[in-house]
Structure formats: structure tokens, C-alpha cells
Design a protein around this motif. Structure first.
Motif, mmCIF file in Angstrom:
data_model
loop_
_atom_site.group_PDB
_atom_site.id
_atom_site.type_symbol
_atom_site.label_atom_id
_atom_site.label_comp_id
_atom_site.label_asym_id
_atom_site.label_seq_id
_atom_site.Cartn_x
_atom_site.Cartn_y
_atom_site.Cartn_z
ATOM 1 N N ALA A 172 52.767 44.344 57.985
ATOM 2 C CA ALA A 172 53.942 45.089 57.536
ATOM 3 C C ALA A 172 54.150 46.335 58.390
ATOM 4 C CB ALA A 172 53.791 45.461 56.062
ATOM 5 N N GLU B 22 56.714 50.229 53.757
ATOM 6 C CA GLU B 22 55.678 49.214 53.957
ATOM 7 C C GLU B 22 55.551 48.330 52.733
ATOM 8 O OE1 GLU B 22 50.847 48.911 54.078
ATOM 9 O OE2 GLU B 22 51.759 50.841 54.610
ATOM 10 N N SER B 23 55.565 48.969 51.560
ATOM 11 C CA SER B 23 55.417 48.208 50.305
ATOM 12 C C SER B 23 56.571 47.222 50.134
ATOM 13 C CB SER B 23 55.363 49.180 49.121
ATOM 14 O OG SER B 23 55.272 48.484 47.911
ATOM 15 N N ALA B 24 57.783 47.669 50.504
ATOM 16 C CA ALA B 24 58.944 46.781 50.382
ATOM 17 C C ALA B 24 58.804 45.564 51.287
ATOM 18 C CB ALA B 24 60.215 47.554 50.721
ATOM 19 N N ARG C 15 55.940 44.271 52.414
ATOM 20 C CA ARG C 15 54.825 43.426 51.944
ATOM 21 C C ARG C 15 55.264 42.544 50.781
ATOM 22 N NH1 ARG C 15 49.743 47.231 50.975
ATOM 23 N NH2 ARG C 15 48.835 45.196 50.389
ATOM 24 N N GLU C 16 56.022 43.146 49.852
ATOM 25 C CA GLU C 16 56.446 42.376 48.678
ATOM 26 C C GLU C 16 57.537 41.371 49.041
ATOM 27 O OE1 GLU C 16 57.644 45.206 45.789
ATOM 28 O OE2 GLU C 16 55.639 46.063 45.511
ATOM 29 N N GLY C 17 58.473 41.800 49.926
ATOM 30 C CA GLY C 17 59.596 40.924 50.241
ATOM 31 C C GLY C 17 59.234 39.762 51.143
ATOM 32 N N ASN D 117 50.467 41.197 54.861
ATOM 33 C CA ASN D 117 49.402 42.159 54.592
ATOM 34 C C ASN D 117 49.789 43.516 55.182
ATOM 35 O OD1 ASN D 117 48.769 42.210 57.370
ATOM 36 N ND2 ASN D 117 47.338 40.499 57.158
ATOM 37 N N SER D 118 48.935 44.504 55.006
ATOM 38 C CA SER D 118 49.274 45.876 55.377
ATOM 39 C C SER D 118 49.497 46.029 56.885
ATOM 40 C CB SER D 118 48.157 46.829 54.934
ATOM 41 O OG SER D 118 48.447 48.155 55.344
ATOM 42 N N SER E 293 55.755 38.805 51.873
ATOM 43 C CA SER E 293 54.380 38.324 51.652
ATOM 44 C C SER E 293 53.506 38.599 52.873
ATOM 45 C CB SER E 293 54.381 36.816 51.334
ATOM 46 O OG SER E 293 55.156 36.549 50.202
ATOM 47 N N GLU F 137 56.476 53.542 51.138
ATOM 48 C CA GLU F 137 57.421 52.754 50.336
ATOM 49 C C GLU F 137 58.070 51.655 51.184
ATOM 50 O OE1 GLU F 137 60.287 55.116 48.326
ATOM 51 O OE2 GLU F 137 58.793 56.494 47.450
#
Length: 703
Positions: A62, A48-50, A52-54, A58-59, A56, A46
Motif C-alpha cells: 500500500a 494507506e488504510s484506505a 489496504r482495505e479497498g 499489505n502495508s 486487499s 489514513e
């Protein structure tokens, strides 16, 4: 544009870094509070996802930022879990093609650099992640794994930047990451106990194109030099691939360490890096090991004013020059230190100055002053230092006694010298050098029983491993007229001594044979000495340097001169002339050879030629006692008008060597011929007593 956390990158190595509050990338910044909360709950995906989205990202990018955040928060195990979830090496491989393109011409370079800006930032983030993974493993004690991860950073850089890292083409953050990895790798291998890999890492760091700044390079060079000096591991010289034709290639650890340290000193002089006092300490140790203190002195002289305190530099220079045998220069420097406007009570300088003075009878009185001042300064200090100061004072007093103008003053100084040495031995009763010096002092004052006791004590203390102990024992026994026992001691010493060290013992053995009228045995001993000379010459080869000539353990000149004296005493004039000629070929002008020439002339009844030879010897060496005595003896035969001159010369000889029995004997003859019967009787008695305690060589010859 991709950016990392908004703190200084050096904080990655600092466990006490402040909490990071925000992270920025691609022109966007976001608070880390929410991400840190997810990490505290163990929700890495989660978090990591935050990111990546915040931002821009990549995995891999992040996760690299997450791992860095965990590391800076002090959660090393958490950082390692995050880093383990990234295929860092695959990411580096994906970046390699875009970053290894050949650079176009200068006109198109700005565009290319802008094209590479994003990949370089991404590369920095990923390489830093590998570096931080290595640091995390190090903190967890997994040193081999940490070293392998750190090595992979450098391997990746070499793949990406196959032409090396350039200031123009590579951003500062990437260069900093690479520099830290280069510096860390050898330390990791050392901590892991793999010294061969550590050596390879040091060489790789210094020989590859990493674009290190001067301070980083200096730290690595210093670390490698320390490793070479103190690791106890003998490393091989640099491989041929790194050697340039005509360049100097170190042959061992010591030479390579000295080379590195001298490079560092050069950087200090040029102002390329800050002064590090530990570098000069390591260089002092290294150059002292190979007896190159004169080189160290040159390095110290080049240190810029203000870098070291002048007294500290003077003291180091004095030690260097003293170690190089340049005592006069060392003493001049010490006098500057001990000036009333500098540090007149500096203890180590006082001791060194006194020690230098103790080796020269003309400076002995000055040395007494230094030693007495040093003793005054030892009140309440280490007893060992007081013992050293007392020992040096005793040596200075003993030397001063030799040039005293009156018998009373000489006796007083000798008594004080023994008192100081006895005080030193009471503090340091296991100091073998002090035991030896006491033995010599007692021997020179003809207290042979005490000298014999200390000679035996010295041999016991050193296990018979030091040549001068055997020589002292043999000389004391010869002074007691125990020639057969002295010969047994000499033979025992020869059995314990290496061939090249036997010269002084064999010369002593020959003189013992002469004292027992075994002249043919003495000649055979001298012949064996000459054979050693020939073998010694062959071992050096045809080209011999001056230091080699000075360091000969078998002195060829002394052998030929000894043979000349022996043949002269046997009236074998032709053989004596041949040996004397051989001695002159080695040292053309010498008081010793002129003395022997005069003795030969005198024995053949050529008194004028003998007198001429003796006078020439004194012109070369004004204080040469044997010639003073023989001139007095010749003048004594020339009538009453020459007796005052003869008496003056003999008295002067006794001032220099008060225990010379021949001087007393001829002075007695002068007094007798001058009608001073009582004085003559006293001198004859002194000569007789000294004859009973006369060694085959002067006791001072073993100092």
C-alpha cells in the motif's frame, strides 16, 4: 493479481505525467480522488488504510503505491516521506526465499510460474518503490544517497534472481524497473562526482545478466564510451574475473571506448537498434586520436544506404582516407561530391580537394580551380575560412609554377602565389604555418631577405620548438653564403631537439662542413648519424614493421648515400663503393645511388659507364634533374652532333628546377660550343647569380 497504477510505467521518469485517476490490484479498481485528498491533508496513515482495505494489500504494498502516486503528482518530498515509512529492504529479504527456489523440470514449470506470479508483482512494486525513492533523492540533490538506494535495487535483484533475469520467468514490468535502475546508477555516481563508482556501475551493467533490451543496452554502452573518452579519469581495465581466455582486453580508456562504439556500430548494421549519429561522431574523435582513420573509413563503408546522406558519408570518407595518407582515394571521393549533380559548391570539400592537390605538382592546376571556387563561396562568411582558402590557393599556384612550360607563365604564377599568401597572412597574421610557407616561397624565388625575415618570425611564433623552422633559417643563411652563422643555428637547434629528431639537422651540419671544406668533421658527423641509426634499430628490436621503417627520424639510406657522395668527392673510391653498397642493401634500385655511381665513373674518366648509370636513373625516375644535367654535360663533350640533345635535356631540367645553377652552367657551355655567344653569356650570368644564392639543400626538402 497485484497491479500498479493504471498509467505507463515510463511515466515515473516524466515530471509532466498526467494525474492518475485510479489504481487497480487483485482485480479491484478504485478512484484515487479520496486518497489524494487524504495525502493533501497529510494523513498518510489514513490513505494507506484506505488502499489496504479497498485493494486487499499489505502495508508495504500500500505504501509503495502511495509513494508512486505522490511521485507522479510531482510531490517529491511527499513521496520521500511515504517511502521512508517502508522497510523496503526487509520486505525484499522476505520475498527472497520464495523467489530463489530452483526451477523444476519443464513439465512442472507452468505451475511454478503461476506460483511465482504474485511474488513477482509484489517484488516489482517494492523494487520500483526503491527506484522512485532514488529518483526523489536525485531531484532533491542528495546524489550519494540516491546512488546508494539505486544500487540497492540491483543488489536485491541479484539476491532474488541469482541465475539472472529470464524473459520466460520474469514479467515485463519487473524487467523494465530493473532496466531503468541499471541505466540510472552510473549517471547518479557521475553526478555525485564519484567516477570510480560510475565506472564500476557501467561495467556491472554490461557484464551482469539483467536481460536489458537492445535500446537500453545501447544507451548504456554509449554513455560508458562517452565517459571513457571525455571524463579525464583513467580507469583500470576489466578485472580478470570477467576476462575470457583468448579474448581482446582493452589496455586503456581509448581502446575500451573504441571497442564499445564499434559494438554499437555493429548493432546498427544488424538492425538491432536505431541509428544514432552521435555514435559515429564519438568514434570519429576516438579513432582520430590514435591515427586510425582507415578503420573509421571501414566502419563508414558498412553503414547501410539511407542511414546517412550519401554526400555526408562521402565527405567523412574523404577525410578518413586523407588522414590515412590515401590522398588519391580521398580525391576521387571528393570529385564525386563536387560533381555538378551533387554539391559542387560544398565548401569543406572544395578546401580538402584543393589541399590534396596542393601537395602534388601534377594536380596543382586542378587545385587552383577548387581553391578559387572556395574563395568565391566565402563572401560574407567567416574571415578565417577565407584566409584558409587563400593560403591553399597560394600553395597550389606555387606548385603549378614548378611545371609551367614558359618563363613568363612561371613568373606570373609565382607572383599570384605570393599575392594569395600575402592576402592570407593579412587575415591570419598569427598563423605560424602560413608564416613558414611564405618563407619557403620567398626562398625558392631567391628573395632571401624576405625569406630570412619570415624564418625568424616563424621561430619566434613557435618558440623554436618546431624543427623545420630551424632548418629553414639555416638553409637561408647557407644560401647567403653565411655558413658559420648557419652552423651556429644548426648547433642551437640540436641543443633544443630530442635525439631521435636530430637526423635532418645532423645531415645539414655535415653538408655545412663540406661547404667549408671541413671534410673530416663532416665524416665524423656522418659517423654519429650511423650511431644514431644503430641505437634506433635496437630500440625497435629485431622485428621491424614497414611503418616503423618509414617513420625513422634518422634515415639510414640517406646517411650511407651522403657518405658515398663525400668519399667520392675526395676520390676515396673504395670507401665510396662500400658506402654505396650499404645504401643499395637498403634500397636496391634508386635514382640517387645510380647518380652517385655515374659521378664516380665520370671522375675516373669512364664516360660511357657514367652515361649508362645516368640513363638507368632516368628510367627509374624520369624527372630526376641531377641526371638530366650530367647526361647533358657528357653529351656536350661528344661533339656538335650531340649538342641539340644536350640542350633539350638541360632545358627540360630547367623547366623542372629553374633555379638549378648547374643546369644553367652546362646550358651556357652548350650555347658557347654551338656558337650562340649571347645566349651563353646570359646563361653564365644566371648560373653566377644563382651560385651566390645556392643553399646546401633544396628548400623544398623541408616541406
Amino acid at each position: 493479481m497485484l497491479e500498479s497504477l493504471s498509467v505507463d510505467s515510463n511515466q515515473a521518469d516524466n515530471d509532466s505525467s498526467p494525474v492518475v485517476r485510479q489504481v487497480c490490484a487483485n482485480g479491484v479498481c478504485m478512484q484515487t480522488n479520496e486518497i489524494e485528498a487524504k495525502l493533501d491533508e497529510g494523513n498518510i496513515d489514513e490513505a494507506e488504510s484506505a488502499l489496504r482495505e479497498g485493494l486487499s494489500l499489505n502495508s508495504e504494498e500500500a505504501r509503495s503505491l502511495l509513494g508512486r502516486l505522490e511521485y507522479l503528482r510531482g510531490n517529491v518530498e511527499g513521496a520521500l516521506r511515504v517511502f521512508d515509512g517502508i522497510d523496503l529492504h526487509a520486505a525484499v529479504e522476505r520475498m527472497q526465499p520464495s523467489l530463489t527456489e530452483k526451477q523444476p523440470s519443464k513439465k512442472g514449470r507452468s505451475r511454478t510460474e503461476s506460483m511465482h506470479a504474485v511474488p513477482q508483482n509484489a517484488a516489482n512494486l517494492l523494487l520500483e518503490a526503491i527506484y522512485l525513492k532514488a529518483k526523489s533523492l536525485q531531484k532533491l540533490g542528495k546524489l550519494n544517497a540516491a546512488a546508494k538506494e539505486c544500487k540497492s535495487v540491483l543488489d536485491a535483484v541479484e539476491k532474488i534472481f541469482y541465475n539472472g533475469i529470464s524473459d520466460v520467468l520474469v514479467e515485463g514490468k519487473l524487467t523494465d524497473t530493473v532496466s531503468r535502475a541499471v541505466e540510472l546508477l552510473p549517471e547518479l555516481w557521475k553526478q555525485a562526482g564519484d567516477y570510480n563508482e560510475a565506472m564500476s556501475a557501467y561495467r556491472r551493467a554490461l557484464l551482469s545478466q539483467w536481460n536489458l533490451d537492445n535500446d537500453c543496452c545501447a544507451r548504456i554502452q554509449k554513455g560508458f564510451a562517452v565517459f571513457l573518452l571525455y571524463s579525464g579519469v583513467e580507469v583500470s581495465p576489466p578485472s580478470l574475473a570477467y576476462q575470457i581466455d583468448g579474448s581482446y582486453v582493452p589496455r586503456n580508456n581509448l581502446e575500451e571506448a573504441i571497442l564499445l562504439l564499434m559494438i554499437l556500430m555493429r548493432k546498427f548494421y544488424l538492425g538491432k537498434t536505431e541509428w544514432d549519429p552521435f555514435v559515429i561522431e564519438h568514434l570519429t574523435f576516438a579513432l582520430s586520436l590514435c591515427s586510425q582513420t582507415s578503420v573509421l573509413a571501414k566502419q563508414l563503408e558498412e553503414v547501410l544506404p539511407g542511414t546517412m546522406h550519401r554526400v555526408d558519408r562521402w565527405k567523412a570518407l574523404a577525410l578518413c582516407y586523407s588522414g590515412a595518407g590515401q590522398d588519391k582515394t580521398a580525391l576521387d571521393i571528393l570529385r564525386k561530391i563536387l560533381h555538378k549533380h551533387e554539391k559542387p559548391d560544398e565548401f569543406m570539400s572544395l578546401l580538402l580537394a584543393a589541399k590534396i592537390c596542393s601537395e602534388d605538382i601534377l594536380l596543382a592546376a586542378e587545385g587552383v580551380g577548387y581553391a578559387q571556387k572556395a574563395i568565391t563561396n566565402t563572401e560574407g562568411v567567416n574571415k578565417h575560412l577565407k584566409g584558409v582558402a587563400l593560403r591553399i590557393l597560394g600553395l597550389c599556384l606555387g606548385q603549378q609554377a614548378k611545371v609551367s612550360s614558359s618563363d613568363f607563365e612561371r613568373s606570373r604564377l609565382q607572383s599570384e602565389a605570393l599575392k594569395s599568401l600575402d592576402g592570407a597572412i593579412a587575415i591570419e597574421n598569427e598563423n605560424s604555418d602560413l608564416i613558414f610557407e611564405l618563407g619557403v616561397q620567398y626562398a625558392e624565388q631567391r628573395n632571401l631577405n624576405a625569406a630570412l625575415r619570415y624564418a625568424k618570425q616563424y621561430i619566434d611564433a613557435t618558440g623554436g620548438s618546431v624543427l623545420k623552422g630551424w632548418r629553414l633559417l639555416a638553409l637561408v643563411l647557407s644560401a647567403q653564403q653565411r655558413y658559420s652563422e648557419a652552423q651556429v643555428v644548426t648547433d642551437a637547434a640540436l641543443d633544443e631537439t630530442a635525439k631521435w629528431e636530430q637526423g635532418p639537422l645532423l645531415r645539414m651540419k655535415a653538408k655545412l662542413k663540406i661547404s667549408q671544406s671541413q671534410h673530416m668533421d663532416a665524416i665524423e658527423t656522418y659517423r654519429y648519424l650511423l650511431a644514431l641509426v644503430q641505437a634506433q634499430r635496437k630500440s625497435y628490436g629485431p622485428l621491424r614493421s614497414t611503418p616503423q621503417l618509414e617513420d625513422d627520424k634518422v634515415n639510414e639510406y640517406e646517411v650511407w648515400h651522403g657518405l658515398a657522395n663525400l668519399y667520392s668527392s675526395l676520390s676515396h673510391w673504395n670507401d665510396a663503393e662500400i658506402c654505396l653498397g650499404k645504401a643499395r642493401e637498403l634500397i636496391e634500385y634508386s635514382a640517387e645511388t645510380l647518380h652517385t655511381e655515374g659521378v664516380m665513373c665520370q671522375r675516373r674518366g669512364q664516360d660511357n659507364e657514367a652515361l649508362s648509370a645516368y640513363v638507368n636513373a632516368l628510367l627509374l625516375e624520369p624527372s630526376y634533374v641531377p641526371c638530366k644535367i650530367l647526361i647533358g654535360a657528357v653529351l656536350c663533350k661528344m661533339g656538335s652532333k650531340m649538342l641539340p640533345v644536350a640542350r633539350t635535356l638541360l632545358s627540360d631540367a630547367l623547366r623542372i628546377e629553374p633555379t638549378n645553377r648547374m643546369a644553367w652552367y652546362y646550358l651556357a657551355m652548350v650555347h658557347r660550343d654551338d656558337g650562340r655567344i649571347v645566349d651563353a653569356a646570359d646563361c653564365f650570368q644566371a648560373a653566377s647569380m644563382l651560385e651566390e644564392s645556392d643553399p646546401i639543400e633544396s628548400f623544398s626538402s623541408i616541406l
